[in-house]
Write an enzyme that holds these catalytic residues in place. Structure first.
Site, PDB file in Angstrom:
ATOM      1  N   ARG A  72      24.173   6.665 -18.786  1.00  0.00           N
ATOM      2  CA  ARG A  72      24.735   5.750 -17.787  1.00  0.00           C
ATOM      3  C   ARG A  72      25.737   4.824 -18.473  1.00  0.00           C
ATOM      4  O   ARG A  72      25.465   4.337 -19.572  1.00  0.00           O
ATOM      5  CB  ARG A  72      23.616   4.921 -17.141  1.00  0.00           C
ATOM      6  CG  ARG A  72      22.712   5.718 -16.197  1.00  0.00           C
ATOM      7  CD  ARG A  72      21.467   4.905 -15.873  1.00  0.00           C
ATOM      8  NE  ARG A  72      20.630   5.473 -14.831  1.00  0.00           N
ATOM      9  CZ  ARG A  72      19.729   6.435 -15.009  1.00  0.00           C
ATOM     10  NH1 ARG A  72      19.546   6.965 -16.204  1.00  0.00           N
ATOM     11  NH2 ARG A  72      19.000   6.878 -13.998  1.00  0.00           N
ATOM     12  N   HIS A  75      23.332   0.160 -18.138  1.00  0.00           N
ATOM     13  CA  HIS A  75      21.897   0.406 -17.875  1.00  0.00           C
ATOM     14  C   HIS A  75      21.442   1.751 -18.448  1.00  0.00           C
ATOM     15  O   HIS A  75      20.624   2.454 -17.844  1.00  0.00           O
ATOM     16  CB  HIS A  75      21.594   0.361 -16.372  1.00  0.00           C
ATOM     17  CG  HIS A  75      21.833  -0.971 -15.736  1.00  0.00           C
ATOM     18  ND1 HIS A  75      20.851  -1.911 -15.554  1.00  0.00           N
ATOM     19  CD2 HIS A  75      22.956  -1.530 -15.235  1.00  0.00           C
ATOM     20  CE1 HIS A  75      21.350  -2.980 -14.967  1.00  0.00           C
ATOM     21  NE2 HIS A  75      22.640  -2.776 -14.762  1.00  0.00           N
ATOM     22  N   ARG A 112      13.072   2.068 -11.635  1.00  0.00           N
ATOM     23  CA  ARG A 112      13.578   2.184 -13.006  1.00  0.00           C
ATOM     24  C   ARG A 112      13.991   0.805 -13.506  1.00  0.00           C
ATOM     25  O   ARG A 112      14.772   0.110 -12.847  1.00  0.00           O
ATOM     26  CB  ARG A 112      14.761   3.160 -13.090  1.00  0.00           C
ATOM     27  CG  ARG A 112      15.265   3.368 -14.515  1.00  0.00           C
ATOM     28  CD  ARG A 112      16.317   4.471 -14.598  1.00  0.00           C
ATOM     29  NE  ARG A 112      16.811   4.640 -15.952  1.00  0.00           N
ATOM     30  CZ  ARG A 112      17.834   3.943 -16.475  1.00  0.00           C
ATOM     31  NH1 ARG A 112      18.477   3.058 -15.740  1.00  0.00           N
ATOM     32  NH2 ARG A 112      18.211   4.140 -17.725  1.00  0.00           N
ATOM     33  N   ASN A 148      18.620  -6.681 -10.212  1.00  0.00           N
ATOM     34  CA  ASN A 148      18.436  -7.139 -11.593  1.00  0.00           C
ATOM     35  C   ASN A 148      17.324  -8.181 -11.629  1.00  0.00           C
ATOM     36  O   ASN A 148      16.856  -8.630 -10.581  1.00  0.00           O
ATOM     37  CB  ASN A 148      19.728  -7.778 -12.114  1.00  0.00           C
ATOM     38  CG  ASN A 148      20.768  -6.744 -12.549  1.00  0.00           C
ATOM     39  OD1 ASN A 148      20.435  -5.606 -12.854  1.00  0.00           O
ATOM     40  ND2 ASN A 148      22.016  -7.160 -12.579  1.00  0.00           N
ATOM     41  N   PHE A 161      34.780  -5.308 -12.684  1.00  0.00           N
ATOM     42  CA  PHE A 161      33.600  -4.740 -13.344  1.00  0.00           C
ATOM     43  C   PHE A 161      33.957  -3.941 -14.604  1.00  0.00           C
ATOM     44  O   PHE A 161      33.356  -4.142 -15.658  1.00  0.00           O
ATOM     45  CB  PHE A 161      32.796  -3.889 -12.348  1.00  0.00           C
ATOM     46  CG  PHE A 161      31.464  -3.454 -12.878  1.00  0.00           C
ATOM     47  CD1 PHE A 161      30.437  -4.362 -13.075  1.00  0.00           C
ATOM     48  CD2 PHE A 161      31.221  -2.120 -13.190  1.00  0.00           C
ATOM     49  CE1 PHE A 161      29.198  -3.960 -13.566  1.00  0.00           C
ATOM     50  CE2 PHE A 161      29.990  -1.710 -13.680  1.00  0.00           C
ATOM     51  CZ  PHE A 161      28.975  -2.629 -13.871  1.00  0.00           C
ATOM     52  N   ARG A 358      30.547  -1.782  -5.279  1.00  0.00           N
ATOM     53  CA  ARG A 358      29.409  -0.995  -5.779  1.00  0.00           C
ATOM     54  C   ARG A 358      29.157   0.220  -4.884  1.00  0.00           C
ATOM     55  O   ARG A 358      28.683   1.244  -5.346  1.00  0.00           O
ATOM     56  CB  ARG A 358      28.140  -1.864  -5.833  1.00  0.00           C
ATOM     57  CG  ARG A 358      28.188  -2.974  -6.864  1.00  0.00           C
ATOM     58  CD  ARG A 358      26.894  -3.804  -6.839  1.00  0.00           C
ATOM     59  NE  ARG A 358      25.775  -3.113  -7.464  1.00  0.00           N
ATOM     60  CZ  ARG A 358      24.505  -3.474  -7.322  1.00  0.00           C
ATOM     61  NH1 ARG A 358      24.185  -4.513  -6.574  1.00  0.00           N
ATOM     62  NH2 ARG A 358      23.549  -2.799  -7.928  1.00  0.00           N
ATOM     63  N   TYR A 362      28.633   3.781  -7.571  1.00  0.00           N
ATOM     64  CA  TYR A 362      27.394   4.488  -7.929  1.00  0.00           C
ATOM     65  C   TYR A 362      27.439   5.950  -7.521  1.00  0.00           C
ATOM     66  O   TYR A 362      27.004   6.830  -8.261  1.00  0.00           O
ATOM     67  CB  TYR A 362      26.181   3.780  -7.309  1.00  0.00           C
ATOM     68  CG  TYR A 362      25.890   2.433  -7.935  1.00  0.00           C
ATOM     69  CD1 TYR A 362      26.758   1.367  -7.750  1.00  0.00           C
ATOM     70  CD2 TYR A 362      24.767   2.229  -8.716  1.00  0.00           C
ATOM     71  CE1 TYR A 362      26.516   0.130  -8.321  1.00  0.00           C
ATOM     72  CE2 TYR A 362      24.513   0.988  -9.289  1.00  0.00           C
ATOM     73  CZ  TYR A 362      25.389  -0.059  -9.088  1.00  0.00           C
ATOM     74  OH  TYR A 362      25.158  -1.274  -9.659  1.00  0.00           O
ATOM     75  N   ARG A 369      27.632  11.895 -14.071  1.00  0.00           N
ATOM     76  CA  ARG A 369      26.421  11.960 -14.890  1.00  0.00           C
ATOM     77  C   ARG A 369      25.626  13.234 -14.631  1.00  0.00           C
ATOM     78  O   ARG A 369      25.137  13.874 -15.546  1.00  0.00           O
ATOM     79  CB  ARG A 369      25.546  10.758 -14.489  1.00  0.00           C
ATOM     80  CG  ARG A 369      24.990   9.961 -15.594  1.00  0.00           C
ATOM     81  CD  ARG A 369      24.438   8.637 -15.105  1.00  0.00           C
ATOM     82  NE  ARG A 369      23.550   8.672 -13.968  1.00  0.00           N
ATOM     83  CZ  ARG A 369      22.272   9.039 -14.003  1.00  0.00           C
ATOM     84  NH1 ARG A 369      21.720   9.417 -15.117  1.00  0.00           N
ATOM     85  NH2 ARG A 369      21.533   9.005 -12.907  1.00  0.00           N
TER      86      ARG A 369
HETATM   87 FE1  HDD Z   1      25.400  -1.771 -11.372  1.00  0.00          FE
HETATM   88  C1  HDD Z   1      23.887   0.910 -12.739  1.00  0.00           C
HETATM   89  C2  HDD Z   1      22.377  -3.334 -11.012  1.00  0.00           C
HETATM   90  C3  HDD Z   1      27.004  -4.626 -10.289  1.00  0.00           C
HETATM   91  C4  HDD Z   1      28.296  -0.107 -11.248  1.00  0.00           C
HETATM   92  N1  HDD Z   1      23.507  -1.312 -11.822  1.00  0.00           N
HETATM   93  C5  HDD Z   1      23.078  -0.143 -12.375  1.00  0.00           C
HETATM   94  C6  HDD Z   1      21.652  -0.169 -12.503  1.00  0.00           C
HETATM   95  C7  HDD Z   1      21.226  -1.365 -12.026  1.00  0.00           C
HETATM   96  C8  HDD Z   1      22.398  -2.084 -11.580  1.00  0.00           C
HETATM   97  C9  HDD Z   1      19.800  -1.860 -11.956  1.00  0.00           C
HETATM   98  C10 HDD Z   1      20.801   0.932 -13.110  1.00  0.00           C
HETATM   99  C11 HDD Z   1      20.306   1.866 -12.047  1.00  0.00           C
HETATM  100  C12 HDD Z   1      19.400   2.904 -12.665  1.00  0.00           C
HETATM  101  O1  HDD Z   1      18.324   2.513 -13.148  1.00  0.00           O
HETATM  102  O2  HDD Z   1      19.768   4.074 -12.662  1.00  0.00           O
HETATM  103  N2  HDD Z   1      24.823  -3.640 -10.853  1.00  0.00           N
HETATM  104  C13 HDD Z   1      23.531  -4.036 -10.653  1.00  0.00           C
HETATM  105  C14 HDD Z   1      23.525  -5.333 -10.011  1.00  0.00           C
HETATM  106  C15 HDD Z   1      24.818  -5.706  -9.821  1.00  0.00           C
HETATM  107  C16 HDD Z   1      25.634  -4.628 -10.337  1.00  0.00           C
HETATM  108  C17 HDD Z   1      22.272  -6.101  -9.615  1.00  0.00           C
HETATM  109  C18 HDD Z   1      25.385  -6.937  -9.201  1.00  0.00           C
HETATM  110  C19 HDD Z   1      24.821  -7.584  -8.251  1.00  0.00           C
HETATM  111  N3  HDD Z   1      27.310  -2.289 -10.915  1.00  0.00           N
HETATM  112  C20 HDD Z   1      27.761  -3.497 -10.445  1.00  0.00           C
HETATM  113  C21 HDD Z   1      29.157  -3.393 -10.084  1.00  0.00           C
HETATM  114  C22 HDD Z   1      29.514  -2.099 -10.329  1.00  0.00           C
HETATM  115  C23 HDD Z   1      28.353  -1.430 -10.855  1.00  0.00           C
HETATM  116  C24 HDD Z   1      30.007  -4.522  -9.528  1.00  0.00           C
HETATM  117  C25 HDD Z   1      30.842  -1.422 -10.135  1.00  0.00           C
HETATM  118  C26 HDD Z   1      31.698  -1.727  -9.200  1.00  0.00           C
HETATM  119  N4  HDD Z   1      26.011   0.046 -12.003  1.00  0.00           N
HETATM  120  C27 HDD Z   1      27.242   0.548 -11.800  1.00  0.00           C
HETATM  121  C28 HDD Z   1      27.384   1.985 -12.238  1.00  0.00           C
HETATM  122  C29 HDD Z   1      25.921   2.327 -12.687  1.00  0.00           C
HETATM  123  C30 HDD Z   1      25.211   1.004 -12.496  1.00  0.00           C
HETATM  124  C31 HDD Z   1      28.472   2.238 -13.200  1.00  0.00           C
HETATM  125  C32 HDD Z   1      25.730   2.969 -14.045  1.00  0.00           C
HETATM  126  C33 HDD Z   1      24.740   4.060 -13.863  1.00  0.00           C
HETATM  127  C34 HDD Z   1      24.572   4.162 -12.431  1.00  0.00           C
HETATM  128  O3  HDD Z   1      25.356   3.247 -11.801  1.00  0.00           O
HETATM  129  O4  HDD Z   1      23.845   4.934 -11.851  1.00  0.00           O
HETATM  130  O5  HDD Z   1      27.805   2.747 -11.195  1.00  0.00           O
END
Ligand code: HDD
Length: 694
Positions: A72, A75, A112, A148, A161, A358, A362, A369
């Site tokens: 990822r 995370h 997770r 989170n 981001f 978001r 995702y 992935r």
């Molecule tokens: Fe995110 C993963 C939580 C903002 C883009 N995020 C990811 C995961 C968590 C969060 C818990 C892990 C999920 C897992 O266990 O597979 N993220 C947050 C929270 C945010 C946040 C609470 C703000 C309130 N995230 C955020 C933004 C973006 C992303 C603004 C993009 C615009 N986040 C991602 C991602 C991930 C991710 C790149 C990486 C792996 C995945 O999604 O599955 O898309």
């Protein structure tokens, strides 16, 4: 580990028993051909060259070569568990989503937990926000609450981001540092983005060094919407409250845990489930309508803001229990794909621009992935909330790794050729289908713009600072000092402190003083900073539960230790709901006063006191004098004292306590004079004795 029967906390999820599954004891190729020899490649003769024809070797090696998938992007390091959610209080007045209206119904979940910045192979305990992502397999489809353990975020608009993540990840030219924000690029970026200051306060607080996943809160962060049967909307913010209460470590402790056990938090989760001590959280909601939102002294669509519980109370509506560990880490935890866009009918998004971004990211990242648009067909991602197998049904077809075999001639809608009796289906259903809230839209020019109501960057950071217990405040100062001291560029340090002056002059002055640098000019704030009332609910100190449940007492013994004292401590800890872990110089244990050998659960050098919540030092006079000569024994006691833990000790153990510099206070007790109640606490008042508090 207290041996629960194999399979009680795992298993049951076994839809796919590939390989050595039940009833298959032959080793086969992936095509089902039995393998006769799994030790040697096919060779032209005993010492001769290997033949290309060896399809068994080639299949095995090809599969192995492709075992890894991209980690990822954030995370990457995480661990997961199965469980259930049970509604205790219906929200039928606000939503049609059955998971929030059917009291007593249990819904399967997969959770997770993760760190954010580190790669998959980093440690469990850096200073970092923890991810808390829950997939609810509801009757109405999957709902993912991707939150989170901190209720705010660094940035307001998803456009930033990639910049944020680039800045916190290892620096572009050198590829380090790993799993830490304590470097120039992160502080350079955040100091140029005053909107990040509120989140920085949380990130530098003890929230980001949690003792365990089981002692963390979780937050959905954004405002979402609930939609009732008449199409009316209510805003909702989601909270997870741990049954064991909030608990964190202190910085020196967390750093040492990383060395002692890099898997500390995942092991804790695994072992708790394995011994039937199932982690549990309450689900709370803050509900408010547009009118209430308009009266807030900040914009709730801005993800850098909380709504203090004192303003809108958290209503507890359910509980979640994690009671089963995955059968297979890769298949379930690695392949689970969370998307904030996964909502069910009766819910909707808000216009929070971070959330809106978001919704794309995702879905997109899962494709990268997991490699296929069919990732939703993997067992861990499948919607399974309805009876009768996989409940999704549409005309999306084909693609890599299609796992279903759709029947029939028609793969379009509308059609009249589908199988007899199916009426050309599946068809849409306006009654029960997902409908968006009919939100009236304001008129205005299309633009890339940040709302004026997002301009207050400091008031809630100040609220957070002023809500903290003095011990937590000094930890925040230490954390800023530590991180900024790792920055090589003075202007980066100075700009951060200049921003902190808007939060609180005392905070900024203390950081500057403890770094021994000049206090810079205050940075200009876009809006006057408001003095909002503090929120005691934000503290950890005071909200930590005084309990031994879920906690572990390390008992240090040596030859000659009193057998009765050990037995009495064990019994008292167990009766209070806690666990004991016996530590001795050697793993074979020690010969006790009664002549019996007590086996150790862990060897002293490999079981430092950072792994325990409290310690009991049970030594004979000779034993204590001998252990004084062992650095690991002295460190065991010194760290327990320095990390503000209770120390119960037998009278003869005194020389070891003296050598470790332990001074008497209410957390240092005799074994049967208050140790059990002390073991339920941390002694923050001791801190001034053990380190200079900035
Ligand atoms: Fe995110 C993963 C939580 C903002 C883009 N995020 C990811 C995961 C968590 C969060 C818990 C892990 C999920 C897992 O266990 O597979 N993220 C947050 C929270 C945010 C946040 C609470 C703000 C309130 N995230 C955020 C933004 C973006 C992303 C603004 C993009 C615009 N986040 C991602 C991602 C991930 C991710 C790149 C990486 C792996 C995945 O999604 O599955 O898309």
């Amino acid at each position: 580990m207290a041996g629960r029967p194999e399979g009680t906390t795992r298993g049951n999820g076994g839809e796919t028993h590939q390989g050595a599954g039940p009833g298959i004891d032959r080793l086969t190729t992936n095509h089902g051909v039995t393998i006769a020899d799994n030790q040697n490649q096919l060779k032209a003769h005993a010492r001769g060259p290997v033949l290309l024809e060896d399809m068994i070797f080639r299949e095995k090696m090809m599969h192995f070569d492709h075992e890894r998938i991209p980690e990822r992007i954030v995370h990457a390091r995480g661990t997961g568990a199965h469980g259930y959610f049970e509604l205790t209080d219906s929200l039928a007045d606000f939503t049609t989503a059955r998971i929030l209206t059917e009291v007593g119904e249990r819904t399967e979940v997969f959770v997770r937990f993760s760190t954010v910045a580190g790669s998959k192979g980093s440690t469990d305990t850096p200073r970092d926000v923890r991810g808390f992502a829950t997939k609810f397999y509801t009757k109405d489809g999957n709902w993912d609450l991707v939150g989170n353990n901190v209720p705010v975020f660094f940035i307001q608009d998803a456009m930033k981001f990639p910049d944020l993540v680039h800045s916190v990840k290892p620096e572009a030219d050198r590829g380090f540092p790993q799993a830490t924000a304590a470097h120039d690029t992160f502080w350079d970026f955040t100091s140029l983005m005053p909107e990040s200051v509120h989140m920085l306060m949380w990130a530098m607080s003890d929230r980001t060094i949690p003792r365990s996943f089981r002692t963390m809160e979780g937050f959905g962060v954004h405002s979402f919407r609930l939609i009732d049967a008449e199409g009316r909307s209510t805003f909702v913010k989601y909270h997870w409250k741990p049954k064991l209460g909030l608990q964190s470590t202190v910085w020196d402790e967390t750093v040492k845990i990383a060395g002692a056990d890099p898997d500390y938090q995942r092991r804790d989760l695994f072992e708790a489930i394995d011994r039937g001590d199932f982690p549990e959280w309450e689900l709370g909601v803050q509900l408010f309508d547009q009118e209430a939102a308009d009266k807030l002294p900040f914009d709730h669509l801005d993800a850098t803001k909380i709504i203090p519980e004192e303003l809108i109370p958290v209503r507890i509506v359910g509980r979640m229990v994690l009671d089963r560990y995955p059968n297979n880490f890769f298949a379930e935890t690695e392949q689970v794909a969370f998307c904030p866009s996964h909502l069910v009918p009766g819910m909707d998004f808000s216009n929070d621009p971070l959330l809106q971004g978001r919704l794309f990211s995702y879905l997109d990242t899962q494709l990268k992935r997991l490699g296929s648009t069919n990732f939703h067909q993997l067992p861990t991602n499948r919607a399974k909330g309805r009876e009768g197998g996989c409940p999704f049904s549409n005309f999306q077809r084909d693609g890599h790794m299609q796992m279903n075999v759709p029947k029939g001639r028609a793969n379009y809608e509308p059609n009249s050729l589908a199988l007899a009796g199916e009426g050309g289906g599946p068809r849409e259903d306006p009654q029960t289908g997902f409908t968006s809230f009919r939100e009236p839209m304001e008129e205005g020019p299309k633009s890339r713009i940040r709302a004026e109501s997002f301009a207050d960057h400091y008031s809630q950071a100040r609220l957070f600072w002023r809500s903290m217990h003095p011990a937590e405040q000094s930890h925040i100062v230490s954390a800023f000092t530590f991180e900024l001291s790792k920055c090589q560029f003075e202007h980066v340090q100075q700009r951060t402190i200049a921003n902190l002056r808007n939060v609180d002059e005392d905070l900024a002055a203390r950081v500057a003083k403890s770094m021994n640098v000049d206090l810079p000019q205050i940075s200009p704030a876009a809006q006057p900073v408001q003095d909002l009332p503090p929120s005691p609910a934000l503290r950890i100190v005071g909200n930590m539960k005084e309990t031994l449940e879920g906690r572990c007492v390390g008992i240090l013994i040596h030859d000659g230790s009193d057998a009765d004292e050990i037995a009495a401590v064990r019994q008292a800890v167990n009766e209070a709901g806690g666990r004991c872990f016996v530590v001795a110089l050697k793993i074979g244990g020690a010969k006790l006063s009664d002549g019996n050998v007590c086996k150790a659960d862990g060897q002293l050098a490999g079981s430092p006191s950072v792994l325990f919540d409290a310690v009991a030092i049970i030594l004979s006079d000779d034993g204590a004098r001998e252990l004084v000569g062992h650095g690991s024994a002295v460190q065991f006691v010194m760290d327990a004292f320095g990390h503000l833990k209770a120390i119960g000790y037998s009278k003869d153990a005194q020389p070891l306590l003296d050598k470790a510099g332990v001074q008497s206070d209410e957390g240092v007790t005799g074994l049967n004079t208050g140790f059990i109640s002390a073991a339920k606490q941390r002694f923050f008042d001791r801190e001034a004795q053990v380190r200079a508090t900035p």
